[in-house]
Design a protein around this motif. Structure first.
Motif, PDB file in Angstrom:
ATOM      1  N   TYR A 166     -17.498 -42.335  38.116  1.00  0.00           N
ATOM      2  CA  TYR A 166     -18.140 -43.436  38.847  1.00  0.00           C
ATOM      3  C   TYR A 166     -17.066 -44.309  39.483  1.00  0.00           C
ATOM      4  O   TYR A 166     -16.291 -44.969  38.784  1.00  0.00           O
ATOM      5  CB  TYR A 166     -19.017 -44.254  37.902  1.00  0.00           C
ATOM      6  CG  TYR A 166     -19.631 -45.479  38.566  1.00  0.00           C
ATOM      7  CD1 TYR A 166     -20.353 -45.367  39.752  1.00  0.00           C
ATOM      8  CD2 TYR A 166     -19.493 -46.746  38.008  1.00  0.00           C
ATOM      9  CE1 TYR A 166     -20.906 -46.467  40.372  1.00  0.00           C
ATOM     10  CE2 TYR A 166     -20.042 -47.864  38.625  1.00  0.00           C
ATOM     11  CZ  TYR A 166     -20.753 -47.725  39.806  1.00  0.00           C
ATOM     12  OH  TYR A 166     -21.289 -48.826  40.402  1.00  0.00           O
ATOM     13  N   GLU A 167     -17.006 -44.267  40.794  1.00  0.00           N
ATOM     14  CA  GLU A 167     -16.034 -45.103  41.513  1.00  0.00           C
ATOM     15  C   GLU A 167     -16.748 -45.875  42.611  1.00  0.00           C
ATOM     16  O   GLU A 167     -16.794 -45.445  43.762  1.00  0.00           O
ATOM     17  CB  GLU A 167     -14.922 -44.227  42.109  1.00  0.00           C
ATOM     18  CG  GLU A 167     -13.918 -43.787  41.055  1.00  0.00           C
ATOM     19  CD  GLU A 167     -12.790 -42.968  41.632  1.00  0.00           C
ATOM     20  OE1 GLU A 167     -11.633 -43.420  41.541  1.00  0.00           O
ATOM     21  OE2 GLU A 167     -13.073 -41.890  42.196  1.00  0.00           O
ATOM     22  N   PRO A 168     -17.331 -47.015  42.250  1.00  0.00           N
ATOM     23  CA  PRO A 168     -18.144 -47.755  43.209  1.00  0.00           C
ATOM     24  C   PRO A 168     -17.306 -48.347  44.325  1.00  0.00           C
ATOM     25  O   PRO A 168     -16.152 -48.715  44.123  1.00  0.00           O
ATOM     26  CB  PRO A 168     -18.766 -48.866  42.362  1.00  0.00           C
ATOM     27  CG  PRO A 168     -17.781 -49.075  41.259  1.00  0.00           C
ATOM     28  CD  PRO A 168     -17.194 -47.720  40.967  1.00  0.00           C
ATOM     29  N   LYS A 169     -17.916 -48.435  45.485  1.00  0.00           N
ATOM     30  CA  LYS A 169     -17.263 -49.113  46.596  1.00  0.00           C
ATOM     31  C   LYS A 169     -17.758 -50.554  46.698  1.00  0.00           C
ATOM     32  O   LYS A 169     -17.065 -51.424  47.173  1.00  0.00           O
ATOM     33  CB  LYS A 169     -17.571 -48.390  47.914  1.00  0.00           C
ATOM     34  CG  LYS A 169     -16.961 -47.002  47.999  1.00  0.00           C
ATOM     35  CD  LYS A 169     -17.059 -46.494  49.450  1.00  0.00           C
ATOM     36  CE  LYS A 169     -16.606 -45.057  49.564  1.00  0.00           C
ATOM     37  NZ  LYS A 169     -17.653 -44.097  49.137  1.00  0.00           N
ATOM     38  N   HIS A 170     -18.998 -50.773  46.255  1.00  0.00           N
ATOM     39  CA  HIS A 170     -19.605 -52.090  46.509  1.00  0.00           C
ATOM     40  C   HIS A 170     -19.246 -53.130  45.444  1.00  0.00           C
ATOM     41  O   HIS A 170     -18.984 -54.277  45.775  1.00  0.00           O
ATOM     42  CB  HIS A 170     -21.126 -51.943  46.623  1.00  0.00           C
ATOM     43  CG  HIS A 170     -21.809 -51.630  45.323  1.00  0.00           C
ATOM     44  ND1 HIS A 170     -21.448 -50.567  44.526  1.00  0.00           N
ATOM     45  CD2 HIS A 170     -22.831 -52.252  44.660  1.00  0.00           C
ATOM     46  CE1 HIS A 170     -22.215 -50.541  43.447  1.00  0.00           C
ATOM     47  NE2 HIS A 170     -23.052 -51.552  43.505  1.00  0.00           N
TER      48      HIS A 170
END
Lengths: 297, 86, 386
Positions: free
Chosen positions: C194-198
């Motif tokens: 999981y590598e969120p941008k937001h």
């Protein structure tokens, strides 16, 4: 010439805090002490509201707000997430301080359970309780940190009432009872003492709890220019002693040469204006007893 | 367009909100009398006191709300106050 | 390597969490969920699983800690039921409002008072408007698969919403069934990290999460959540197919699953484990020459309106089973929503199985009989004692 205080401003101006707001002063000092590697957790309250009306934020450090009663738990989640991210190689060799900055209501009342849980579990957090002694954000309702005989909108002085009828909840000692490595009291009128404590709390592994007294112009009823003076009087009278408990060892960090009469502190504030000299005598005795207990004659 | 989750990506963006208009009294810092003790600097709730290139303290009137803590706390009375003309 | 274990629903969920490479778990025990978080603690204690585990002091704090962790950018999990879910209520809105893809197991259990630890759906249907995706699994295999799928759905950039996987308390949580356990590496490759941008708290990119939503922006945030959960329909369908390609199992189209719908005038609509009982009755009645269909609603949120319209087009008698009751309306949540979806159909609503009351094949037959004989829209409580 060496600077006395770091120059970096991590709380931007333009926030909507009242003129003379003690909470903004506290945040400026705490962030100057902690530096950039910090994640701030706010619970619902003045500070959250006046710093983040969308689409603007006063914060120059990562910041999160969720609800009122869960600052301790949110901070716990962040602290463990940082541990997890370190396993992935992120934040290598960096100590990121998770710093809940939460009011007396969000700490001593509705957030008490989450705080206790976070302290008991030993999370590496620096929990700062900014204490203005009532629910200032919603209109000065009493909290368990409201002191004896102070008038608040849900504990008003009147013909049959002297205002709040219970003494202030002693949050620092309650935090200390969790056996955590660092507990301190501080006041914004003593910036070096406060910042030293925040710095120490950031360096120590494990939970740290700092109870900061922060006068409030609106709730306490005084001229904005007196914010620092009133805080100083709270300490000089022994109403709010400054101490730390490091690994169980208690130490007074500021000892007034001679304690001033409590009356000087009380008479400056509208929330106490209903009190007679006899009432203040009762408060004086209460303060004397507590000071004696702490070894502050 | 509201950002996803109403996240604010611009740190310190309240600088757009000039709170100087809140002022009733204006503090005036006399650099001659200033001993650079930094007391006004650290006690300002706005962070509206800053050092200029010559390391003299100045007041940023864009943000100063006129609480006058600086004036009250200054040990050399270097900060006086005048009523704002509207 | 894939293998088969004979396990409970809670164990299946715990294995799903382990396979999904969850990084932070915050949990508080509650029946009938506890075995799930006990298993996770044991996996960690035995060195089989390297997650951070926060033993919080309440469910409210469990969700709050998951929110804190997810907002820092890691994959999170918690589990709960009934009172615990109710205690989380305000935090559920905050998780979706902050667009955090948290996954939670809810083991469906009745709400107090009187206190009751047994199955019904009152707890989760009460949370239907919180912006969480809700998947109702019908058996232990689907429980495991749904947990893995939940992460894929929640973390999709078109979605970014939390997912609740709901399984029937005791009926699934405490009953063992053979369950295929997918290959660990295959699952990890499928989900990735999981590598969120937001949303992630990071001193190198100081963002403000959870600010004051002034009237100028609040309504837009609601619309965005509504649009995202609407988009989730396509994502759920896609994930259902991808999962089938990889692991050889799928659940209808992901949103709904039909059984014997062709040429069935009488159709039952239901969620959860009772669908297996209904299928058994359908097979039995078929032998007697009776053609009854089943439409299983797998995702209560997003609500699959289009599929329901399409798949029930030919149905004349529609009976909706609800393991919950809206007091003062005398209908269940699924009943009202099916009725709102199919406005010109004759629909009867059956309130069944509250607080662990068994729903037996005989009850299902009673429903079918009533449905075929009824002339009008009606709500009927099934299995009440005299």
């Amino acid at each position: 010439m060496g600077k006395r205080f770091p120059r970096e401003e991590l709380l931007a101006p333009g926030h909507r805090g009242c003129a003379g707001c003690g909470a903004s002063i506290l945040v400026r000092m705490a962030l100057k002490a902690a530096g950039r590697d910090v994640i701030v957790v706010n619970s619902t309250g003045c500070l959250e509201v006046f710093t983040t009306p969308y689409p603007e934020t006063a914060w120059r450090v990562p910041w999160i707000h969720t609800a009122f009663e869960c600052g301790g738990a949110v901070a716990s989640g962040i602290e463990r997430a940082i541990k997890a991210l370190k396993k992935r190689g992120k934040f290598k060799d960096r100590k990121i301080t998770v710093m809940p900055i939460i009011g007396d209501g969000g700490t001593a009342d509705i957030g008490f359970q989450a705080l206790s849980g976070a302290l008991e579990r030993g999370h590496d957090i620096v929990y700062i309780m900014y204490d203005n002694e009532a629910y200032m954000n919603t209109g000065v309702q009493r909290s368990s940190a409201t002191p004896l005989f102070a008038s608040a909108t849900t504990a008003p002085a009147g013909k049959r009432s002297k205002g709040e009828d219970r003494p202030k909840k002693d949050m620092a000692m309650i935090a200390a009872a969790h056996g955590i490595p660092y507990v301190a009291t501080a006041c914004i009128s003593y910036p070096e003492d406060l910042m030293k404590k925040v710095k120490k709390a950031c360096e120590i592994e494990g939970p740290a709890f700092i109870h900061v007294l922060q006068p409030c112009t609106v709730g306490w009823g005084y001229n904005p220019e007196d914010t620092i003076k009133i805080g100083r009087l709270a300490v000089e009278t022994g109403f709010f002693p400054l101490y730390e408990i490091e690994h169980g060892e208690f130490r007074i960090t500021y000892r007034p040469a001679k304690r001033k009469p409590l009356k000087e502190y009380i008479r400056m504030q509208k929330r106490y204006r209903h009190l007679t000299d006899e009432d203040i005598e009762i408060l004086q005795k209460y303060v004397d007893e507590r000071c004696k207990l702490l070894g502050l004659e | 367009m509201v950002t996803i989750g109403a996240i604010i990506y611009e740190p310190g963006s309240t600088v757009r909100n000039k709170t100087g208009g809140w002022r009733t009294f204006r503090p005036i810092l006399n650099t001659e009398k200033c001993i650079k003790c930094e007391i006004c600097y650290i006690f300002c709730p706005e962070g509206a006191i800053y050092e200029d290139e010559e390391e003299n303290f100045r007041i940023n009137y864009d943000y100063c709300k006129g609480c006058l803590i600086c004036s009250k706390e200054c040990p050399t009375n270097a900060i006086t106050r005048v009523r704002e003309e509207k | 390597m894939e293998r088969v274990d004979v396990i409970t629903g809670t164990t299946a969920a715990a294995i799903g969490v382990k396979l999904s490479n969850v990084e932070v778990i915050a949990a508080y025990p509650i029946t009938p969920q506890s075995e799930c978080v006990e298993m996770l603690a044991k996996f960690i204690a035995d060195g089989e699983f390297d997650a951070e585990y926060i033993k919080v002091e309440s469910e409210h704090s469990a969700m709050a800690a998951c929110i804190g962790a997810s907002a820092t950018g890691v994959r999170t999990f918690t589990a709960t039921a009934a009172q615990g879910l109710a205690l989380m209520h305000e935090m559920l809105y905050i998780a979706s409002g902050m667009r955090l893809p948290i996954v939670m197991l809810n083991t469906n259990r009745a709400l107090s008072a009187p206190i009751n630890i047994w199955c019904d759906h009152q707890d989760s249907v009460t949370e239907r408007d919180t912006g969480w995706i809700q998947i109702y699994a019908q058996n232990n295999q689907e429980t495991l698969d749904s947990i893995i799928q939940a992460y894929k759905i929640a973390e999709d950039e078109d979605v970014l919403l939390p997912v609740m996987v709901c399984i029937d308390g005791f009926i699934l949580t405490h009953t063992v069934e053979p369950v295929y356990i997918p290959d660990e590496r295959k699952v990890r490759d499928y989900l990735g990290i999981y590598e969120p941008k937001h949303a992630y708290l990071d001193p190198d990119r100081p963002i403000t999460q959870g600010p004051v939503g002034v009237p100028e922006c609040y309504m837009e945030t609601r619309k965005q959540i509504n649009d995202a959960i609407e988009r989730a329909k396509e994502v759920i369908k896609r994930v259902n197919e991808e999962y089938y390609q990889l692991f050889n199992r799928r659940y209808g189209n992901g949103l709904v699953e039909g059984y014997n719908l062709e040429n069935a005038d009488t159709v039952l609509v239901a969620m959860g484990s009772v669908c297996e009982t209904i299928r058994y009755v359908i097979d039995r009645l078929k032998k007697k020459g009776k053609n009854i269909g089943l439409l299983r609603i797998r995702t209560f949120r997003p609500f699959p309106k289009e599929e329901i319209k399409e798949m029930l087009e030919g149905a004349e008698n529609i009976g909706v089973l609800d393991r919950n009751i809206s007091f003062g309306l005398n209908m269940g949540a699924l009943g009202t929503e099916i009725m709102a979806t199919l406005r010109d159909k004759k629909i009867c609503n059956y309130i069944v199985g509250l607080g662990g009351r068994d729903i037996t094949p005989r009850n299902i037959e009673e429903i079918v009989k009533h449905l075929e004989e009824s002339k009008d829209v009606e709500t009927k409580w099934i299995g009440l004692k005299e």
